[in-house]
Write an enzyme that holds these catalytic residues in place. Structure first.
Site, PDB file in Angstrom:
ATOM      1  N   ASP A  19       0.828  -1.212   0.000  1.00  0.00           N
ATOM      2  CA  ASP A  19       0.000   0.000   0.000  1.00  0.00           C
ATOM      3  C   ASP A  19       0.867   1.268   0.000  1.00  0.00           C
ATOM      4  OD1 ASP A  19      -2.273   1.495   0.033  1.00  0.00           O
ATOM      5  OD2 ASP A  19      -2.804   1.086   2.115  1.00  0.00           O
ATOM      6  N   HIS A  36       2.811   3.174  -9.052  1.00  0.00           N
ATOM      7  CA  HIS A  36       2.638   1.733  -9.296  1.00  0.00           C
ATOM      8  C   HIS A  36       3.876   1.160  -9.991  1.00  0.00           C
ATOM      9  CE1 HIS A  36      -1.326   1.983  -7.752  1.00  0.00           C
ATOM     10  NE2 HIS A  36      -1.844   2.629  -8.781  1.00  0.00           N
ATOM     11  N   LEU A 130      11.625 -19.867  -4.795  1.00  0.00           N
ATOM     12  CA  LEU A 130      10.542 -19.125  -4.142  1.00  0.00           C
ATOM     13  C   LEU A 130       9.174 -19.403  -4.790  1.00  0.00           C
ATOM     14  CD1 LEU A 130       9.895 -16.613  -2.168  1.00  0.00           C
ATOM     15  CD2 LEU A 130       9.987 -15.269  -4.262  1.00  0.00           C
TER      16      LEU A 130
END
Ligand code: FPP
Length: 233
Positions: A19, A36, A130
């Site tokens: 956020d 973004h 991962l």
């Protein structure tokens, strides 16, 4: 208190609520979409560093069911970032060891993006590095409702927590040990609401594009200094 986290006892699954991209951009006099863009590169760097220290699973909240009410230009930009990220990972699939999965409501995705995602998931499904999960058109309540529908359609007579959880988007993913939200907001906003039952939650004041491995280590250290009792004494 120790300064570096114990790398033997890491949380197995970290979920991130990224956020503050908009506020990061505003502070610099930039359009929101530049926030973004900076957020996507912060994520890319963080994943590399997190994989290096041995984190096994990361899930990020990239686009929520509620984000659909943002302006079209912002949604298009975010979907463009996602599409580029997927193309890039398809191109790098030989050298990269991430197993990538998308969770969320596939019916809300456009066909082209959906096809690319299926391709990337297939190409990375046997990777051993991962496990990176991207929540896209994701809402915890929506996920639970879809899981209820699947359960009902199966006609199961005995429903248990475990049998129900198999119908969630996260069926193959362990529950998060640690959930981190950046930007100073202190709520889960419909993210992994079933899976977070016993998660530790950490709030950082940093805006997402500024969140780096050092801040992640601080969060892990904080987590390691907590006592997880899972309802027991
Ligand atoms: C919240 O910040 C952030 C989002 C809704 C988008 C998060 C997406 C990225 C970081 C890109 C991810 C990309 C890939 C490839 C996985 P906000 O816009 O709500 O910020 P604000 O609260 O300051 O306005």
């Amino acid at each position: 208190m120790k300064k570096e986290p114990d790398l033997i006892n890491l949380p197995k699954h970290i979920a991130l609520i990224m956020d503050g991209n908009g506020r990061w951009a505003k502070k610099r006099g930039l359009p929101r979409n530049m926030g973004h863009k900076a957020g996507a590169s912060a994520l890319e760097k963080l994943l590399k560093e997190a994989a290096k220290i041995g984190i096994e699973n990361i899930t990020v909240y990239a686009f929520s069911t509620e984000n659909r009410s943002r302006p079209k230009d912002e949604i298009d930009y975010l979907m463009g970032l996602m599409s580029d990220y997927i193309d890039d990972n398809i191109a790098k699939v030989k050298s990269n060891n991430y197993r990538i999965r998308i969770i969320g409501n596939r019916d809300m995705l456009d066909k082209m993006l959906n096809d690319k995602i299926n391709n990337l998931e297939e190409l990375t499904k046997d990777k051993t590095g991962l496990a990176f999960n991207i929540a896209l058109f994701y809402g915890g309540r929506d996920e639970i409702v879809r899981a209820v529908r699947k359960t009902v359609n199966e006609g199961l007579s005995e429903i248990t927590e475990a049998s129900f959880a198999k119908h969630l988007d996260t069926a193959m993913i362990p529950d998060p040990d640690l959930i981190i939200r950046t930007s100073g907001e202190k709520r889960l906003s419909n993210f992994l609401i079933w899976q977070s039952a016993y998660s530790e939650i950490y709030f950082s004041d940093k805006y997402w594009p500024d969140f780096n491995i050092e801040y992640l280590k601080e969060a892990i250290l904080d987590y390691q200094n907590r006592e997880r009792r899972f309802g027991k004494v």
